[in-house]
Design a protein around this motif. Structure first.
Motif, PDB file in Angstrom:
ATOM      1  N   PRO A 104       2.939  16.187  -8.445  1.00 30.03           N
ATOM      2  CA  PRO A 104       4.324  16.038  -8.902  1.00 30.03           C
ATOM      3  C   PRO A 104       5.303  16.157  -7.741  1.00 30.03           C
ATOM      4  CG  PRO A 104       3.110  17.484 -10.382  1.00 30.03           C
ATOM      5  CD  PRO A 104       2.207  17.229  -9.209  1.00 30.03           C
ATOM      6  N   GLY A 105       6.185  15.166  -7.623  1.00 25.02           N
ATOM      7  CA  GLY A 105       7.164  15.158  -6.545  1.00 25.02           C
ATOM      8  C   GLY A 105       6.741  14.345  -5.335  1.00 25.02           C
ATOM      9  N   ASP A 106       5.464  13.969  -5.232  1.00 26.52           N
ATOM     10  CA  ASP A 106       5.011  13.141  -4.111  1.00 26.52           C
ATOM     11  C   ASP A 106       5.678  11.769  -4.159  1.00 26.52           C
ATOM     12  OD1 ASP A 106       3.380  15.112  -3.171  1.00 26.52           O
ATOM     13  OD2 ASP A 106       1.481  14.139  -3.699  1.00 26.52           O
ATOM     14  N   ARG A 107       6.083  11.283  -3.003  1.00 29.05           N
ATOM     15  CA  ARG A 107       6.693   9.953  -2.932  1.00 29.05           C
ATOM     16  C   ARG A 107       5.613   8.887  -2.784  1.00 29.05           C
ATOM     17  NH1 ARG A 107      12.241  10.547   0.679  1.00 29.05           N
ATOM     18  NH2 ARG A 107      13.264  12.049  -0.729  1.00 29.05           N
ATOM     19  N   ILE A 108       5.902   7.707  -3.351  1.00 29.36           N
ATOM     20  CA  ILE A 108       4.927   6.623  -3.340  1.00 29.36           C
ATOM     21  C   ILE A 108       5.664   5.316  -3.068  1.00 29.36           C
ATOM     22  CG2 ILE A 108       5.073   6.439  -5.872  1.00 29.36           C
ATOM     23  CD1 ILE A 108       2.141   5.622  -5.851  1.00 29.36           C
ATOM     24  N   SER A 109       5.058   4.490  -2.221  1.00 29.87           N
ATOM     25  CA  SER A 109       5.722   3.279  -1.739  1.00 29.87           C
ATOM     26  C   SER A 109       5.053   2.019  -2.271  1.00 29.87           C
ATOM     27  CB  SER A 109       5.699   3.261  -0.206  1.00 29.87           C
ATOM     28  OG  SER A 109       5.925   1.975   0.310  1.00 29.87           O
ATOM     29  N   GLU A 110       5.866   1.111  -2.809  1.00 29.08           N
ATOM     30  CA  GLU A 110       5.351  -0.184  -3.253  1.00 29.08           C
ATOM     31  C   GLU A 110       4.675  -0.924  -2.102  1.00 29.08           C
ATOM     32  OE1 GLU A 110       8.168  -2.800  -4.972  1.00 29.08           O
ATOM     33  OE2 GLU A 110       8.565  -1.532  -6.728  1.00 29.08           O
ATOM     34  N   ALA A 111       5.336  -0.928  -0.967  1.00 29.26           N
ATOM     35  CA  ALA A 111       4.821  -1.671   0.185  1.00 29.26           C
ATOM     36  C   ALA A 111       3.472  -1.120   0.641  1.00 29.26           C
ATOM     37  CB  ALA A 111       5.826  -1.617   1.326  1.00 29.26           C
ATOM     38  N   GLU A 112       3.342   0.189   0.681  1.00 27.56           N
ATOM     39  CA  GLU A 112       2.082   0.799   1.131  1.00 27.56           C
ATOM     40  C   GLU A 112       0.945   0.517   0.159  1.00 27.56           C
ATOM     41  OE1 GLU A 112       2.765   4.916   1.805  1.00 27.56           O
ATOM     42  OE2 GLU A 112       4.145   4.581   3.496  1.00 27.56           O
ATOM     43  N   ILE A 113       1.220   0.592  -1.134  1.00 30.92           N
ATOM     44  CA  ILE A 113       0.186   0.319  -2.138  1.00 30.92           C
ATOM     45  C   ILE A 113      -0.209  -1.159  -2.096  1.00 30.92           C
ATOM     46  CG2 ILE A 113      -0.366   0.293  -4.595  1.00 30.92           C
ATOM     47  CD1 ILE A 113      -0.305   3.072  -3.370  1.00 30.92           C
ATOM     48  N   ALA A 114       0.782  -2.028  -1.935  1.00 32.97           N
ATOM     49  CA  ALA A 114       0.495  -3.463  -1.846  1.00 32.97           C
ATOM     50  C   ALA A 114      -0.396  -3.762  -0.642  1.00 32.97           C
ATOM     51  CB  ALA A 114       1.798  -4.254  -1.753  1.00 32.97           C
ATOM     52  N   ALA A 115      -0.093  -3.131   0.490  1.00 36.04           N
ATOM     53  CA  ALA A 115      -0.913  -3.330   1.690  1.00 36.04           C
ATOM     54  C   ALA A 115      -2.310  -2.772   1.488  1.00 36.04           C
ATOM     55  CB  ALA A 115      -0.235  -2.650   2.882  1.00 36.04           C
ATOM     56  N   GLN A 116      -2.420  -1.650   0.820  1.00 35.45           N
ATOM     57  CA  GLN A 116      -3.719  -1.028   0.572  1.00 35.45           C
ATOM     58  C   GLN A 116      -4.614  -1.945  -0.261  1.00 35.45           C
ATOM     59  OE1 GLN A 116      -3.440   2.930  -1.040  1.00 35.45           O
ATOM     60  NE2 GLN A 116      -5.532   2.918  -1.829  1.00 35.45           N
ATOM     61  N   PHE A 117      -4.029  -2.638  -1.247  1.00 35.46           N
ATOM     62  CA  PHE A 117      -4.798  -3.514  -2.124  1.00 35.46           C
ATOM     63  C   PHE A 117      -4.832  -4.962  -1.626  1.00 35.46           C
ATOM     64  CE2 PHE A 117      -4.467   0.033  -4.937  1.00 35.46           C
ATOM     65  CZ  PHE A 117      -5.525  -0.097  -5.845  1.00 35.46           C
ATOM     66  N   GLY A 118      -4.043  -5.264  -0.602  1.00 35.59           N
ATOM     67  CA  GLY A 118      -4.014  -6.625  -0.075  1.00 35.59           C
ATOM     68  C   GLY A 118      -3.407  -7.618  -1.044  1.00 35.59           C
ATOM     69  N   ILE A 119      -2.347  -7.197  -1.738  1.00 35.59           N
ATOM     70  CA  ILE A 119      -1.684  -8.046  -2.727  1.00 35.59           C
ATOM     71  C   ILE A 119      -0.183  -8.029  -2.475  1.00 35.59           C
ATOM     72  CG2 ILE A 119      -3.441  -7.737  -4.522  1.00 35.59           C
ATOM     73  CD1 ILE A 119      -1.738  -5.560  -5.751  1.00 35.59           C
ATOM     74  N   SER A 120       0.533  -8.866  -3.234  1.00 39.14           N
ATOM     75  CA  SER A 120       1.994  -8.878  -3.102  1.00 39.14           C
ATOM     76  C   SER A 120       2.580  -7.650  -3.802  1.00 39.14           C
ATOM     77  CB  SER A 120       2.571 -10.150  -3.731  1.00 39.14           C
ATOM     78  OG  SER A 120       2.433 -10.105  -5.134  1.00 39.14           O
ATOM     79  N   ARG A 121       3.865  -7.445  -3.628  1.00 44.87           N
ATOM     80  CA  ARG A 121       4.503  -6.249  -4.200  1.00 44.87           C
ATOM     81  C   ARG A 121       4.766  -6.380  -5.702  1.00 44.87           C
ATOM     82  NH1 ARG A 121       9.025  -4.046   0.008  1.00 44.87           N
ATOM     83  NH2 ARG A 121       9.322  -2.608  -1.739  1.00 44.87           N
ATOM     84  N   GLN A 122       4.783  -7.630  -6.234  1.00 46.33           N
ATOM     85  CA  GLN A 122       5.109  -7.793  -7.651  1.00 46.33           C
ATOM     86  C   GLN A 122       4.088  -7.120  -8.583  1.00 46.33           C
ATOM     87  OE1 GLN A 122       8.036  -9.032  -8.961  1.00 46.33           O
ATOM     88  NE2 GLN A 122       7.162  -8.076 -10.796  1.00 46.33           N
ATOM     89  N   PRO A 123       2.771  -7.305  -8.379  1.00 42.29           N
ATOM     90  CA  PRO A 123       1.822  -6.600  -9.241  1.00 42.29           C
ATOM     91  C   PRO A 123       1.955  -5.078  -9.135  1.00 42.29           C
ATOM     92  CG  PRO A 123       0.711  -8.345  -8.041  1.00 42.29           C
ATOM     93  CD  PRO A 123       2.073  -8.222  -7.454  1.00 42.29           C
ATOM     94  N   VAL A 124       2.263  -4.594  -7.941  1.00 38.60           N
ATOM     95  CA  VAL A 124       2.458  -3.155  -7.753  1.00 38.60           C
ATOM     96  C   VAL A 124       3.690  -2.701  -8.522  1.00 38.60           C
ATOM     97  CG1 VAL A 124       2.888  -1.328  -6.077  1.00 38.60           C
ATOM     98  CG2 VAL A 124       1.364  -3.231  -5.485  1.00 38.60           C
ATOM     99  N   ARG A 125       4.752  -3.515  -8.454  1.00 40.66           N
ATOM    100  CA  ARG A 125       5.982  -3.177  -9.183  1.00 40.66           C
ATOM    101  C   ARG A 125       5.712  -3.112 -10.683  1.00 40.66           C
ATOM    102  NH1 ARG A 125       8.966  -6.936  -7.018  1.00 40.66           N
ATOM    103  NH2 ARG A 125       9.471  -5.587  -5.253  1.00 40.66           N
ATOM    104  N   ASP A 126       4.894  -4.045 -11.187  1.00 41.63           N
ATOM    105  CA  ASP A 126       4.552  -4.047 -12.610  1.00 41.63           C
ATOM    106  C   ASP A 126       3.723  -2.818 -12.980  1.00 41.63           C
ATOM    107  OD1 ASP A 126       5.865  -6.464 -12.838  1.00 41.63           O
ATOM    108  OD2 ASP A 126       4.041  -7.682 -12.803  1.00 41.63           O
ATOM    109  N   ALA A 127       2.800  -2.444 -12.103  1.00 38.79           N
ATOM    110  CA  ALA A 127       1.987  -1.249 -12.356  1.00 38.79           C
ATOM    111  C   ALA A 127       2.860   0.000 -12.345  1.00 38.79           C
ATOM    112  CB  ALA A 127       0.877  -1.138 -11.312  1.00 38.79           C
ATOM    113  N   PHE A 128       3.793   0.057 -11.406  1.00 39.19           N
ATOM    114  CA  PHE A 128       4.737   1.185 -11.341  1.00 39.19           C
ATOM    115  C   PHE A 128       5.512   1.297 -12.660  1.00 39.19           C
ATOM    116  CE2 PHE A 128       5.659   2.232  -6.592  1.00 39.19           C
ATOM    117  CZ  PHE A 128       4.299   2.343  -6.356  1.00 39.19           C
ATOM    118  N   SER A 129       5.942   0.155 -13.184  1.00 35.13           N
ATOM    119  CA  SER A 129       6.714   0.149 -14.419  1.00 35.13           C
ATOM    120  C   SER A 129       5.892   0.713 -15.583  1.00 35.13           C
ATOM    121  CB  SER A 129       7.172  -1.279 -14.735  1.00 35.13           C
ATOM    122  OG  SER A 129       7.905  -1.320 -15.937  1.00 35.13           O
TER     123      SER A 129
END
Length: 230
Positions: free
Chosen positions: A32-57
Motif C-alpha cells: 500500500p502506497g507504492d508507486r507504479i508506472s505505466e511506462a515501466e510496466i509497458a516496458a516490462q511486458f514489451g507492449i504499448s501503454r494502452q493495455p497497461v492503462r486498461d489494466a490499471f483502470s
C-alpha cells in the motif's frame, strides 16, 4: 477477421498485466502506497501503454490502485470504511448461504465438505499458507453450491478479495491456520447436520477473526491506511 484478432490479442495483454499486478498487490510484493508506472510496466511486458492503462483502470475499479490526474499512480492504501463495508456485505450474504446450505445439504454435499476439510488439514500440517488460501476459497464456493446459490460466491469473492491482502500482513500465520480450520470444521458440521442456527453462529465467528487482525495491523502499519479527516 483481422480486426477481431487484434482485439483478442489486446484483451490478452490487458488480462496478463491485470493478473500479474493483482497477484503482486495481493501478495504484498507491491505494498500500500507504492508507486507504479505505466511506462515501466509497458516496458516490462514489451507492449504499448494502452493495455497497461486498461489494466490499471480495472485494478482501480477493485480499489487496488489509486489513479490521480497529473500524479503518480499508487497501490491503494487500506480504507477502514471500505473494509467495514466489505465485511458487512459478506456477512449478510454468508448468513443466507449458510441457512440455505444447512437446509439443502445432502450426502454428496457432506462428502464434498469432509474431503475439503481433509485437504485443509494437510495444508495446515505442512504450514502451506498458499494452499490453504486456495482451499479456503473452494470451501466457501462449495457452501454456495450446496445452498443452490452459486451466484452468491461471485459477491463473496469480490468482497473477500478486498481484504485478503490485509490478512497477509498478519504476524501470526502459524497460529491462524489451525484456528481457521477449526472454524471451517464447525461450519461444515453444522451444515452437514442441517442446523442453520449453529451454522450461522459458526460462520459469524469465522468472519470476526478479521477484527483482531485489523486492529493489530492498524497499530503496527498505520501508514498502510488512508488518512481520515479529523
Amino acid at each position: 477477421m483481422a480486426e477481431a484478432k487484434i482485439i483478442s490479442e489486446r484483451r490478452t495483454s490487458v488480462d496478463d498485466v491485470f493478473d500479474y499486478l493483482q497477484r503482486q498487490i495481493a501478495t504484498l510484493k507491491l505494498k500500500p502506497g507504492d508507486r507504479i508506472s505505466e511506462a515501466e510496466i509497458a516496458a516490462q511486458f514489451g507492449i504499448s501503454r494502452q493495455p497497461v492503462r486498461d489494466a490499471f483502470s480495472r485494478l482501480a475499479n477493485q480499489d487496488l490502485l489509486l489513479i490521480r490526474p497529473q500524479r503518480a499512480t499508487e497501490v491503494r492504501r487500506f480504507s477502514s470504511r471500505a473494509i467495514e463495508k466489505a465485511r458487512f456485505i459478506r456477512a449478510a450474504i454468508e448468513k443466507e448461504v449458510l441457512i440455505r446450505a444447512a437446509t439443502y445439504c445432502d450426502a454428496e454435499g457432506a462428502d464434498q465438505l469432509r474431503k475439503q476439510l481433509s485437504d485443509q488439514q494437510l495444508a495446515v500440517a505442512q504450514s502451506d499458507h498458499e494452499a490453504f488460501g486456495r482451499l479456503d476459497y473452494e470451501f466457501h464456493k462449495t457452501l454456495c453450491q450446496i445452498a443452490r446459490a452459486d451466484y452468491a460466491f461471485d459477491v463473496i469473492l469480490e468482497e473477500k478479495a478486498k481484504i485478503d491482502r490485509l490478512c497477509m500482513l498478519g504476524h501470526d500465520k502459524e497460529q491462524r491456520l489451525p484456528v481457521l480450520l477449526a472454524d471451517h470444521r464447525a461450519v461444515a458440521e453444522a451444515v452437514i447436520t442441517c442446523d442453520p442456527t449453529v451454522a450461522v453462529e459458526a460462520g459469524m465467528i469465522h468472519l470476526s477473526r478479521l477484527d483482531e487482525t485489523l486492529e493489530r495491523i492498524k497499530a503496527s502499519n498505520a501508514n498502510y491506511f488512508e488518512q481520515t479527516s479529523p
